[in-house]
Design an enzyme around this catalytic site. Structure first.
Site, PDB file in Angstrom:
ATOM      1  N   GLY A  69       3.346   1.937  10.383  1.00  0.00           N
ATOM      2  CA  GLY A  69       3.048   1.485  11.739  1.00  0.00           C
ATOM      3  C   GLY A  69       2.562   0.053  11.705  1.00  0.00           C
ATOM      4  CG  HIS A 117      -6.482   1.082  12.655  1.00  0.00           C
ATOM      5  ND1 HIS A 117      -7.036   2.343  12.597  1.00  0.00           N
ATOM      6  CD2 HIS A 117      -5.964   0.842  11.423  1.00  0.00           C
ATOM      7  CE1 HIS A 117      -6.859   2.831  11.379  1.00  0.00           C
ATOM      8  NE2 HIS A 117      -6.204   1.938  10.643  1.00  0.00           N
ATOM      9  CD  GLU A 118      -3.456  -1.882  10.653  1.00  0.00           C
ATOM     10  OE1 GLU A 118      -3.922  -2.170   9.538  1.00  0.00           O
ATOM     11  OE2 GLU A 118      -2.999  -0.752  10.923  1.00  0.00           O
ATOM     12  CD  GLU A 129      -2.795   1.202   2.438  1.00  0.00           C
ATOM     13  OE1 GLU A 129      -3.978   1.566   2.335  1.00  0.00           O
ATOM     14  OE2 GLU A 129      -2.274   0.900   3.534  1.00  0.00           O
ATOM     15  CD  GLU A 133      -5.112  -1.803   5.600  1.00  0.00           C
ATOM     16  OE1 GLU A 133      -5.700  -1.080   4.775  1.00  0.00           O
ATOM     17  OE2 GLU A 133      -4.189  -1.397   6.326  1.00  0.00           O
TER      18      GLU A 133
END
Length: 783
Positions: A234, A269-270, A102, A237
């Protein structure tokens, strides 16, 4: 249109290269253009026939054919410098090969339609000339390892976008558990797997909560959480194979509570993305926020259910809502949805608007329409668009069907317009009047009106109002609080009469937190002076509430980077010392987070604190996790035991302590020594992931402002080579200009005129505006 990729890679692990044979399936009667970057295309054929193709402007253009399968033979290199695409990642005496696709890294690994809307199924087969393991998105159908060769074949993936593909090659260690028939694992480099116990246990709980929240089962049969040394982001996903910086996944004796919370927030979050982003994906990058905002919002929600004593929403306010409002106060801000035309523009929008603002707007909408109705709309959206793509309007339409409000109309004002409103509150003829206007830190003439969901608290309870005109009469009952839970995305400026009443009345912690943040914003905008700001600080000083101290420390830290004023500096030292004594006595686990923040603040501003704590670096292992950063910063600033700090960088006990040491070194007062440290770190590939922390914190070192421009002039191209294609370079450039630019206007202009970084154009504009704001503030305060 491609429906399936069959990709065979033959990897030379030691030689850092590979050859590939890729067969794409679909309909190609109009030909097909494939994205590729830095690959060597050797042959394109179908069946036994070679096919015509040309290479032009980053595209592999294949001519029309009636064939349903096209095969491409190609070769590629594994980068030792870049942290995008497929690259080498070192640890100790070894290394792994890993990927970061990404936003546009897939095209540098294999030819593809590198567009989130071009979903397909992927079959991956990898041969390696070494005894290594290979990890990908799905479970292996074949996993053979030998002394000189390894061979892995993976199950076909669900229909998915190219940026979600993952490949990891190396010697790994793992801990795992079976959870409702799915294999959950934490994967690390050798010797670190036991540090993944907390994440592995949390993963099972998070998966259960998401399956219940979304009412959709996790669709794969495994989930790997992979700790990657020297990782550029960080976390990422990748479907079924989430990658993390080591400190963002592993918990050890050096992990403070604040970093343990970060592990939880990042993992939640992921995992949110496995449905919202992976199962249903944005059509194009202009809706990046749709992925990131929702994962930020719901990630906090799910973590808060599991770790319900962690004050998740109090921290969300200070870490997501208020920082995004600061960025959104710039004239150069962008809408949540921003037009993306070129690949280089994608990296620029991985920022606090796409994450924090979008998440805060979603929280505001949920608070307004009700949690159950909001969730029903989300479930409808996911089920309607599973394994396909969607736009923001699709989510609003789904939410509108489950709400009594016109969500589409409300959201249009927040989605398409950059910036935020502020409300002026005054008493007129016995009534309280709210008036909305656009808030910016520099003057503007914008008369845009938002549809503002407004929650107010009165003596009779909470009321929901919609402010969609310039003014609105508010309930006139006593003790009126606007935005009592802090969920509204707007600022509030009270008249003197109302402000005096407010500062001497009962409020909520969230309201007080918003109040002090608004005061600081109004100081920066020139709407109040330093005396008014100091008055608000003295008023807030009486509060020992977690969220108030949490945000006040952040504000004091930021103001200290910019303002040189004895009154403010004395207040910072007194406040930090006073609150440190309070939190030391607290039995609440969260007080450890405040303890760490206060220690770090004192290390920045209090020379006597630094002198007491600097020598403790000699016995660094005995220092508590919450004090480690402050001890390193103190030692560096005082020039004490710098060799000990360097030892932590050379032979770190873990990733987190190396980062702490590199941040500490960024605070050296000797500019020449700091330049040498940065230069030496830049030359070492094993430090390239964590170098970013040294660079960012160096921009905030007041003693280094006159040196950093020389260093950047000499090294910006090398820095860009590491972080090209990621949001990191934009973040660095913006802070460099806005903070290190103070008093260096000529150097800033020289830097901008020389540097050609497509991902940095927006950052340069933001940085210049922030620099003007900072220098105006300095002039007002000193004048």
């Amino acid at each position: 249109m491609i429906t399936k990729y069959n990709i065979n890679l033959d990897v030379d692990f030691k030689g850092l290269s590979y050859t590939g044979l890729e067969t794409i399936s679909g309909e190609f009667v109009n030909g097909i253009d494939l994205d590729f970057d830095g690959l060597n295309i050797m042959k394109v054929f179908g069946g036994t026939n070679n096919l015509q193709y040309e290479i032009k402007e980053g595209k592999l253009k294949i001519g029309k054919t009636s064939l349903n399968e096209i095969t491409i033979e190609f070769g590629g290199r594994i980068s030792e410098k870049s942290l995008m695409g497929i690259h080498k990642s070192t640890y100790g005496d070894g290394y792994i090969v890993t990927t970061q696709m990404e936003p546009t890294g897939a095209r540098s690994v294999f030819p593809c339609v590198d567009n989130p809307s071009a979903k397909a199924n992927f079959n991956l087969e990898i041969k390696v000339n070494d005894d290594v393991e290979v990890i990908s998105n799905t479970s292996p159908l074949k996993a053979e390892r030998g002394e000189r060769s390894s061979h892995f074949i993976f199950k076909e993936t669900p229909k998915m976008s190219t940026y979600l593909i993952y490949i990891g090659i190396g010697k790994f260690e793992r801990i795992k558990k079976n959870h409702h028939g799915k294999e959950l694992s934490v994967v690390t480099t050798p010797g670190k797997s036991e540090q993944g116990r907390y994440a592995l246990d949390l993963l099972a709980k998070i998966m259960d909560e998401y399956e219940e929240y979304y009412e959709i089962k996790y669709p794969l049969d495994k989930m790997d959480l992979i700790a990657v040394p020297q990782f550029g982001a960080g976390a990422m996903e990748n479907w079924g194979a989430i990658t993390f910086r080591e400190f963002a996944l592993l918990v050890n004796e050096s992990t403070s509570l604040s970093f343990k919370k970060e592990v939880g927030k990042t993992l939640s979050h992921e995992m949110a993305h496995q449905w919202f982003g992976n199962l249903v994906t944005m059509e194009w990058w202009d809706d990046l926020w749709l992925n990131e905002s929702f994962a930020t919002f719901v990630g906090n929600k799910i973590l808060g259910r599991i770790e319900n004593g962690w004050k998740v929403w109090e921290e969300f306010l200070s870490e997501s809502t208020l920082p995004s409002m600061k960025k959104d106060s710039l004239l150069s801000t962008h809408p949540i949805r921003v037009k993306v035309n070129e690949p280089s523009q994608i990296a620029e929008i991985f920022d606090s608007i796409s994450y924090g603002k979008g998440a805060s707007i979603l929280r505001m909408i949920e608070d307004f329409m009700g949690e159950d109705n909001f969730r029903k709309g989300v479930i409808k959206y996911l089920k309607d668009h599973a394994y396909s793509n969607a736009k923001a309007e699709d989510l609003w339409n789904s939410l509108a069907e489950t709400s009594e409000y016109d969500i589409v109309k409300i959201m249009k004002t927040w989605l398409e317009k950059g910036g935020l409103p502020y409300l002026t509150i005054e008493k007129k003829n016995g009534k309280m009047i709210a008036r909305q206007k656009k808030f910016t830190l520099l003057d503007n003439n914008d008369d845009f009106l938002w549809e503002i969901p407004l929650v107010v608290s009165t003596g009779e309870g909470k009321k929901k109002l919609l402010l969609n005109e310039e003014t609105l009469s508010l309930p006139s009952t006593g003790n009126l609080l606007i935005n009592p839970n802090g969920t509204g995305y707007f600022r509030v400026l009270y008249s003197k009469e109302v402000e005096d009443e407010l500062l001497n009345s009962l409020t909520t912690p969230e309201h007080e937190t918003r109040l002090i943040d608004d005061f600081y914003a109004f100081l920066q905008a020139g709407k109040i002076d330093l005396a008014d700001f100091m008055k608000s600080l003295e008023s807030i000083r009486r509060s020992d509430e977690y969220s108030v101290i949490f945000r006040t420390v952040d504000i004091l830290e930021n103001s200290n980077e910019i303002i040189e004023d004895a009154r403010l500096r004395n207040f910072i030292q007194e406040y930090a010392t006073e609150k440190l004594e309070v939190v030391k006595k607290s039995k609440d686990e969260n007080s450890l987070v405040l303890k760490e923040k206060l220690f770090n603040l004192l290390a920045e501003v209090d020379e006597s604190f630094r002198r007491r704590n600097s020598p403790r670096v000699k016995d660094y292992g005995a220092v508590s996790p919450e004090e480690k950063s402050a001890v390193l910063i103190s030692a560096a600033k005082e020039g004490c035991c710098v060799d000990k700090i360097n030892e932590l960088i050379e032979n770190p006990p873990n990733d987190l302590d190396q980062i702490r040491a590199m941040v500490g070194m960024s605070q050296l007062r000797n500019g020449q020594e700091l330049k040498e440290f940065l230069s030496n770190s830049l030359l070492r590939n094993e430090l390239r992931g964590n170098l970013l922390y040294s660079l960012i914190y160096s921009t905030r070192n007041k003693e280094f402002r006159r040196y950093i421009w020389d260093w950047m002039d000499e090294n910006i191209e090398s820095v860009y080579g590491i972080y090209k294609g990621s949001g990191s370079i934009s973040f660095l450039i913006e802070d460099l200009i806005a903070i290190a630019g103070i008093g260096n206007a000529l150097r800033v202009q020289e830097f901008i005129s020389k540097v050609d970084i497509p991902e940095g154009k927006r950052a340069m504009n933001n940085g210049l505006e922030r620099l003007e704001i900072n220098e105006r503030l300095i002039k007002r305060v000193s004048g």
